[in-house]
Design an enzyme around this catalytic site. Structure first.
Site, PDB file in Angstrom:
ATOM      1  N   SER A 140       0.976  -1.389  -0.039  1.00  0.00           N
ATOM      2  CA  SER A 140       0.121  -0.253   0.103  1.00  0.00           C
ATOM      3  C   SER A 140       0.781   1.034   0.090  1.00  0.00           C
ATOM      4  O   SER A 140       1.866   1.497   0.988  1.00  0.00           O
ATOM      5  CB  SER A 140      -0.948   0.149   1.360  1.00  0.00           C
ATOM      6  OG  SER A 140      -1.516   1.022   1.165  1.00  0.00           O
TER       7      SER A 140
ATOM      8  N   GLY B  88      -1.596   4.463  -4.658  1.00  0.00           N
ATOM      9  CA  GLY B  88      -2.450   3.121  -5.040  1.00  0.00           C
ATOM     10  C   GLY B  88      -1.650   1.999  -4.281  1.00  0.00           C
ATOM     11  O   GLY B  88      -0.914   2.069  -3.562  1.00  0.00           O
TER      12      GLY B  88
ATOM     13  N   ASP C 266      -7.429  -1.142   5.684  1.00  0.00           N
ATOM     14  CA  ASP C 266      -8.315  -2.529   6.082  1.00  0.00           C
ATOM     15  C   ASP C 266      -9.344  -2.990   5.065  1.00  0.00           C
ATOM     16  O   ASP C 266      -9.627  -3.767   4.608  1.00  0.00           O
ATOM     17  CB  ASP C 266      -9.183  -2.247   7.557  1.00  0.00           C
ATOM     18  CG  ASP C 266      -8.121  -2.048   8.652  1.00  0.00           C
ATOM     19  OD1 ASP C 266      -6.982  -2.545   8.638  1.00  0.00           O
ATOM     20  OD2 ASP C 266      -8.469  -1.381   9.333  1.00  0.00           O
TER      21      ASP C 266
END
Length: 309
Positions: free
Chosen positions: A217, A222, A249
């Site tokens: 991440s 992105g 998450d």
């Protein structure tokens, strides 16, 4: 059934204030409480996507009962938390409405005894036997062995169940060596693990350390995925402004749901980026608007690079 493991569950409490200023008294304009911890957040998103999901980990005290009460209202979600003597922790998010910035205060969690850890391991092995995939998420509470995730990864692999690991520090290093199917670190966690601040190099190094696939991440840039099938970058349509709490998450939930649906990697990454972006844009931390997600998933750019690691 997808199984999510949150060894350090929490009651997430969000306070909104007009302006957050150091050394000042603040009048809170809104208070939101909900069950939390990374794996619980992942489970909530999976349930919203229509997947049957079971939550396990530890729960204790009055705070733990509040967490469990909150889980009863979530469709498609089953509570399989293991009771402990110590109280479940709280996490406090202070949201500045002027800037949208969030200040986070995380308690350490209850101290887990050897008997409680053994009881959890027995419960986990029973649950993983009927799972289609497992997500191991978040920090370890005091008393849990630092190699806990490595053991849980090995148990999932022994049951032939795909396992995703999302943690940091020494638990991540040991967990990666147990050869999980997928790890999802952020850039800082990658750098801490590998010593490299170059995401591609660090991601490739993480695969060499044992992870079958790595999805890194990179915040507003992105996701970067290095897998046995190839190497991809996935980016949102534009730089987003909002609350990033829970966005990682949501990305995990997107990856895990797409894995169980056996979607190709570009579709997995599009889903993960769109869910993450929709979460950033949501007013309530860690939630997402279904219509916003469906619009964004068509706008995510996924490009494959020439060669895999």
């Amino acid at each position: 059934m997808i199984l999510t493991v949150t060894l350090n569950t929490a009651l997430d409490i969000t306070y909104r204030v007009p302006v957050l200023e150091p050394h000042a008294t603040h009048r809170v304009t809104e208070v939101i409480e909900r069950p939390g911890g990374k794996g619980v957040n992942v489970a909530r998103v999976l349930a919203a996507l229509g997947h049957e999901v079971t939550v396990t980990g530890f729960t204790g005290g009055a705070t733990g009962r509040t967490v469990q009460d909150g889980l009863t209202t979530v469709p498609h979600l089953v509570d399989a938390l293991v009771p402990v003597e110590g109280p479940t922790r709280r996490t406090i998010a202070l949201v500045d409405d002027r800037t949208g910035d969030t200040t986070q205060l995380n308690e350490p969690g209850p101290t887990i005894t050897p008997a409680e850890w053994s009881a959890f391991q027995e419960a986990y092995e029973d649950l993983v036997a009927s799972a289609s995939a497992v997500a191991l998420c978040g920090s370890l509470p005091p008393g849990v062995p630092v190699g806990a995730y490595a053991g849980l990864v090995r148990a999932a692999r022994a049951a032939a169940v795909p396992v995703l690991l999302d943690t940091s520090g020494e638990p991540l290093r040991r967990g990666v060596a147990a050869r999980p199917d997928l790890v999802k670190p952020n850039a800082d966690e990658l750098a801490e693990l590998t010593g490299s601040h170059e995401p591609l190099r660090a991601t490739q190094d993480t695969r060499r350390r044992g992870a079958r696939a790595v999805v890194a991440s990179l915040g507003t840039e992105g996701l970067l995925a290095v897998t046995p099938e190839g190497r991809w970058r996935a980016t949102p349509p534009a730089r987003l402004h909002g609350n990033p709490t829970g966005a990682g998450d949501s990305a995990v939930a997107g990856l895990l749901s797409a894995l169980t649906e056996q979607l190709p990697w570009p579709d997995r990454l599009s889903r993960a980026v769109a869910l993450s972006a929709a979460t950033v844009l949501s007013r309530v931390a860690g939630e997402f608007d279904r219509r916003t997600y469906e619009e964004l998933v068509e706008q995510v750019t996924v490009t494959q690079e020439a060669s895999a690691a």
